[in-house]
Motif scaffolding. Structure first.
Motif, mmCIF file in Angstrom:
data_model
loop_
_atom_site.group_PDB
_atom_site.id
_atom_site.type_symbol
_atom_site.label_atom_id
_atom_site.label_comp_id
_atom_site.label_asym_id
_atom_site.label_seq_id
_atom_site.Cartn_x
_atom_site.Cartn_y
_atom_site.Cartn_z
ATOM 1 N N ILE A 235 0.911 -1.297 -0.050
ATOM 2 C CA ILE A 235 -0.470 -0.402 -0.154
ATOM 3 C C ILE A 235 1.209 1.135 0.424
ATOM 4 C CG2 ILE A 235 -1.936 1.647 1.304
ATOM 5 C CD1 ILE A 235 -2.191 -1.145 2.804
ATOM 6 N N ILE A 236 0.753 2.202 -1.371
ATOM 7 C CA ILE A 236 1.456 3.152 -1.404
ATOM 8 C C ILE A 236 0.768 4.798 -1.027
ATOM 9 C CG2 ILE A 236 3.315 4.853 -2.771
ATOM 10 C CD1 ILE A 236 3.714 2.096 -4.223
ATOM 11 N N LEU A 237 1.004 5.251 -0.016
ATOM 12 C CA LEU A 237 0.121 6.440 0.559
ATOM 13 C C LEU A 237 0.780 7.782 -0.986
ATOM 14 C CD1 LEU A 237 -1.668 8.108 2.173
ATOM 15 C CD2 LEU A 237 -0.789 8.371 4.027
ATOM 16 N N HIS A 238 0.234 8.620 -1.093
ATOM 17 C CA HIS A 238 0.955 9.891 -2.174
ATOM 18 C C HIS A 238 0.105 10.659 -1.732
ATOM 19 C CE1 HIS A 238 3.012 7.165 -5.467
ATOM 20 N NE2 HIS A 238 1.484 6.182 -4.980
ATOM 21 N N PHE A 239 0.627 11.467 -1.043
ATOM 22 C CA PHE A 239 0.781 13.375 -1.162
ATOM 23 C C PHE A 239 0.755 13.880 -2.121
ATOM 24 C CE2 PHE A 239 0.502 11.286 3.687
ATOM 25 C CZ PHE A 239 -0.953 11.893 3.948
ATOM 26 N N TYR A 240 0.465 15.072 -2.798
ATOM 27 C CA TYR A 240 0.668 16.082 -3.365
ATOM 28 C C TYR A 240 0.599 17.881 -2.851
ATOM 29 C CZ TYR A 240 -3.881 16.626 -4.551
ATOM 30 O OH TYR A 240 -5.497 17.162 -5.120
ATOM 31 N N GLY A 241 1.371 18.130 -2.845
ATOM 32 C CA GLY A 241 1.488 19.968 -3.037
ATOM 33 C C GLY A 241 2.288 20.783 -2.701
ATOM 34 N N SER A 242 2.283 21.919 -2.464
ATOM 35 C CA SER A 242 3.030 23.224 -2.301
ATOM 36 C C SER A 242 5.252 22.406 -1.195
ATOM 37 C CB SER A 242 2.690 24.102 -2.081
ATOM 38 O OG SER A 242 2.617 23.634 -1.204
ATOM 39 N N LYS A 243 4.077 21.391 -0.059
ATOM 40 C CA LYS A 243 5.619 21.551 0.615
ATOM 41 C C LYS A 243 4.892 20.430 1.840
ATOM 42 C CE LYS A 243 4.318 24.789 4.032
ATOM 43 N NZ LYS A 243 4.579 26.639 4.925
ATOM 44 N N PRO A 244 6.184 19.468 2.147
ATOM 45 C CA PRO A 244 5.622 18.278 2.716
ATOM 46 C C PRO A 244 4.951 19.064 4.246
ATOM 47 C CG PRO A 244 7.412 18.483 1.132
ATOM 48 C CD PRO A 244 7.226 19.205 2.058
ATOM 49 N N ASN A 249 6.198 10.477 8.022
ATOM 50 C CA ASN A 249 7.044 9.865 7.911
ATOM 51 C C ASN A 249 7.335 9.322 6.414
ATOM 52 O OD1 ASN A 249 10.169 9.224 7.551
ATOM 53 N ND2 ASN A 249 9.374 7.123 9.035
ATOM 54 N N PHE A 250 8.038 10.864 5.723
ATOM 55 C CA PHE A 250 7.881 10.884 4.214
ATOM 56 C C PHE A 250 9.119 9.583 3.813
ATOM 57 C CE2 PHE A 250 5.008 14.487 4.110
ATOM 58 C CZ PHE A 250 4.142 13.336 3.327
ATOM 59 N N ASP A 251 9.090 8.403 3.088
ATOM 60 C CA ASP A 251 10.482 7.675 3.188
ATOM 61 C C ASP A 251 10.500 7.493 1.279
ATOM 62 O OD1 ASP A 251 8.624 6.021 1.860
ATOM 63 O OD2 ASP A 251 8.541 4.908 3.642
ATOM 64 N N ASN A 252 9.835 7.782 0.402
ATOM 65 C CA ASN A 252 9.482 8.161 -0.642
ATOM 66 C C ASN A 252 9.482 6.807 -1.422
ATOM 67 O OD1 ASN A 252 9.787 11.492 -1.108
ATOM 68 N ND2 ASN A 252 12.425 10.497 -0.381
ATOM 69 N N LYS A 253 9.136 5.868 -0.618
ATOM 70 C CA LYS A 253 8.862 4.772 -1.265
ATOM 71 C C LYS A 253 7.585 4.053 -0.297
ATOM 72 C CE LYS A 253 10.856 0.030 -0.376
ATOM 73 N NZ LYS A 253 12.010 -1.097 0.197
ATOM 74 N N ASN A 254 7.005 4.147 0.924
ATOM 75 C CA ASN A 254 5.848 3.442 1.230
ATOM 76 C C ASN A 254 5.255 4.919 1.380
ATOM 77 O OD1 ASN A 254 5.889 0.848 1.104
ATOM 78 N ND2 ASN A 254 7.345 1.062 3.382
ATOM 79 N N VAL A 255 5.026 6.155 1.461
ATOM 80 C CA VAL A 255 4.708 7.416 1.955
ATOM 81 C C VAL A 255 5.699 8.571 1.001
ATOM 82 C CG1 VAL A 255 3.784 8.925 3.894
ATOM 83 C CG2 VAL A 255 3.629 6.759 3.666
ATOM 84 N N ILE A 256 5.099 8.782 0.208
ATOM 85 C CA ILE A 256 5.674 9.796 -0.837
ATOM 86 C C ILE A 256 4.639 10.901 -0.913
ATOM 87 C CG2 ILE A 256 6.712 9.734 -3.235
ATOM 88 C CD1 ILE A 256 6.465 6.540 -3.352
ATOM 89 N N PHE A 257 5.688 12.442 -1.617
ATOM 90 C CA PHE A 257 5.153 13.602 -1.292
ATOM 91 C C PHE A 257 5.545 13.884 -2.985
ATOM 92 C CE2 PHE A 257 5.553 18.124 -1.006
ATOM 93 C CZ PHE A 257 4.372 18.400 -0.893
ATOM 94 N N HIS A 258 4.592 14.166 -4.046
ATOM 95 C CA HIS A 258 4.760 14.919 -5.302
ATOM 96 C C HIS A 258 4.597 16.252 -5.173
ATOM 97 C CE1 HIS A 258 4.331 11.100 -6.298
ATOM 98 N NE2 HIS A 258 3.306 10.941 -5.729
ATOM 99 N N LYS A 259 5.813 16.662 -5.049
ATOM 100 C CA LYS A 259 5.458 19.369 -5.118
ATOM 101 C C LYS A 259 5.222 19.264 -6.467
ATOM 102 C CE LYS A 259 8.721 22.889 -3.068
ATOM 103 N NZ LYS A 259 10.269 23.011 -2.289
ATOM 104 N N ASN A 260 4.559 20.623 -6.067
ATOM 105 C CA ASN A 260 4.101 21.276 -7.686
ATOM 106 C C ASN A 260 3.310 20.018 -8.636
ATOM 107 O OD1 ASN A 260 4.181 23.389 -5.477
ATOM 108 N ND2 ASN A 260 6.035 23.334 -6.266
ATOM 109 N N LEU A 261 3.272 19.833 -8.314
ATOM 110 C CA LEU A 261 2.810 19.052 -9.628
ATOM 111 C C LEU A 261 1.584 19.919 -10.704
ATOM 112 C CD1 LEU A 261 1.400 15.456 -7.644
ATOM 113 C CD2 LEU A 261 3.148 16.373 -9.501
ATOM 114 N N THR A 262 2.106 19.358 -11.789
ATOM 115 C CA THR A 262 1.138 20.426 -12.811
ATOM 116 C C THR A 262 0.185 19.811 -12.828
ATOM 117 O OG1 THR A 262 2.422 18.898 -14.547
ATOM 118 C CG2 THR A 262 3.528 20.217 -14.009
#
Length: 385
Positions: A235-244, A249-262
């Motif tokens: 199970i992978i949790l993706h957050f998106y936005g301007s800043k985390p 606890n973002f590990d970029n594997k199971n919990v990922i933050f996507h910054k400033n998506l188009t």
């Protein structure tokens, strides 16, 4: 003047939108889309703002009037350094917004301070109009600022709201039910893509990564519970936005933050995800759950501000705000019940298709014309002074 599809001449209006600043937020996005749609209908549309950020594909027919970056930064810094004078700075900004605004048939307020600007500007005979997007009193702790916002609900301005939730909240203090103009979906952006999903082997969950009442931390806590309940599932949790957001606890594997998506990247993320979560304490009409529905993603949401499109167990699962255990339970249910997930997606697509800007702008245009007619039937403003 302009011609409609039947060749009939229709009046073209000068419509000025008053927006304090234009960050990339859902509320600003909605207003910008309505401005584009009004321009398509042949109206002369202007945006007047104290600080303009160029991120949205505006029609070339829309004129933008913006203050200098120096002025905007100066006022913002002063308000931060001396919060006891926040109201004074707001009044100064209102005056600046009024002075910058061009002559127009109607001035559209979009936030409590601009409601005062549109009201005061009407001394020149223009029509004040307030497109209310939230019950703003809940955003302030300072009683003076709460009163500042509260009084805008009683200003002599034609008002529309964006949801039945907001309609009820304002009616609870004014006794008046204002008409609704719904937010909508940009269907040219948000629609099912060919982006691959996990096919049950991997479950992707997506959410807006913001704190405060958006409660990203609550989503993360529920996710941690689910992972313990279903340890054999990826199970992978993706957050998106301007800043985390903090507290995750973002590990970029199971919990990922996507910054400033188009827009394109966000649409693909929605479409490739299995579940979208909106876990807000309160909302007026949030875009993420409806955009996710339009993109073919199953939705879990809280009820406030989503009642006009989210129906529990039909096109979404509705959970109580701040109830992390309940959210974890519903996430687990959606992961384990593929048939339910598919049903929510199918019905969500049907629901989202009904919310279009081309439809809602016609309702908005009708109310703008009604506001002008009502304003013109009143005594001249200067006769009251």
């Amino acid at each position: 003047m302009r011609s409609d599809k039947g060749g009939k001449l229709v009046e073209s209006l000068k419509i000025n939108y008053m927006i304090f600043s234009t960050p990339r937020t859902g509320g600003v996005r909605v207003l910008f889309n309505f401005m584009n749609e009004l321009a398509k209908l042949g109206h002369e549309v202007t945006l007047t703002t104290l600080y303009y950020t160029n991120w949205f594909p505006f029609s070339k027919d829309i004129k933008i009037i913006s203050a200098t970056k120096f002025y905007s930064g100066y006022i913002y810094l002063l308000s931060k350094l001396n919060k006891s004078k926040t109201l004074i700075y707001r009044v100064e900004m209102i005056k600046k917004l009024m002075d910058m605004s061009p002559k127009a048939d109607v001035h559209v307020a979009t936030f409590s301070p601009s409601a005062y600007a549109a009201s005061w500007k009407s001394i020149d005979g223009s029509t004040p109009f307030y497109h209310i997007q939230h019950f703003e009193t809940i955003m302030f702790d300072d009683p003076i600022m709460k009163k500042f916002v509260y009084d805008t609900y009683f200003l002599p301005i034609y008002k529309v709201v964006n949801s039945s939730w907001l309609q009820r909240k304002i009616a609870s203090v004014t006794g008046v039910e204002y008409p609704i103009v719904y937010n909508a979906v940009e269907h040219d952006i948000f629609h099912p893509r060919n982006a691959p999903k996990g096919d049950g082997k991997v479950i992707n969950i997506v959410a807006l990564g913001k704190g405060s009442w958006k409660n990203a931390v609550g989503i993360y806590k529920a996710y941690c519970i689910v992972r313990k309940k279903i340890p054999d599932k990826k199970i992978i949790l993706h957050f998106y936005g301007s800043k985390p957001p903090k507290g995750i606890n973002f590990d970029n594997k199971n919990v990922i933050f996507h910054k400033n998506l188009t827009d394109e990247q966000l649409a693909i993320l929605y479409s490739s995800s299995d579940i979208q979560i909106t876990f807000s304490t309160y909302e007026s009409f949030p875009l993420p759950p409806l955009e996710a529905m339009a993109s073919g993603c199953a939705v879990i949401t809280t009820p406030y501000g989503t009642e006009d499109f989210a129906i529990d167990n039909y096109n979404a699962l509705v959970v109580e705000p701040n109830n992390i255990e309940m959210l974890a339970e519903k996430i687990t249910l959606l992961i384990e019940d593929e048939a339910l997930r598919k049903r929510l997606i199918e019905n969500g697509l049907k629901t989202a298709s009904k919310f279009t800007y081309s439809q809602q702008v016609k309702i908005l245009e009708e109310h703008i014309k009604k506001a002008i007619d009502l304003n013109n039937s009143k005594p001249p403003k200067n006769s009251l002074l």
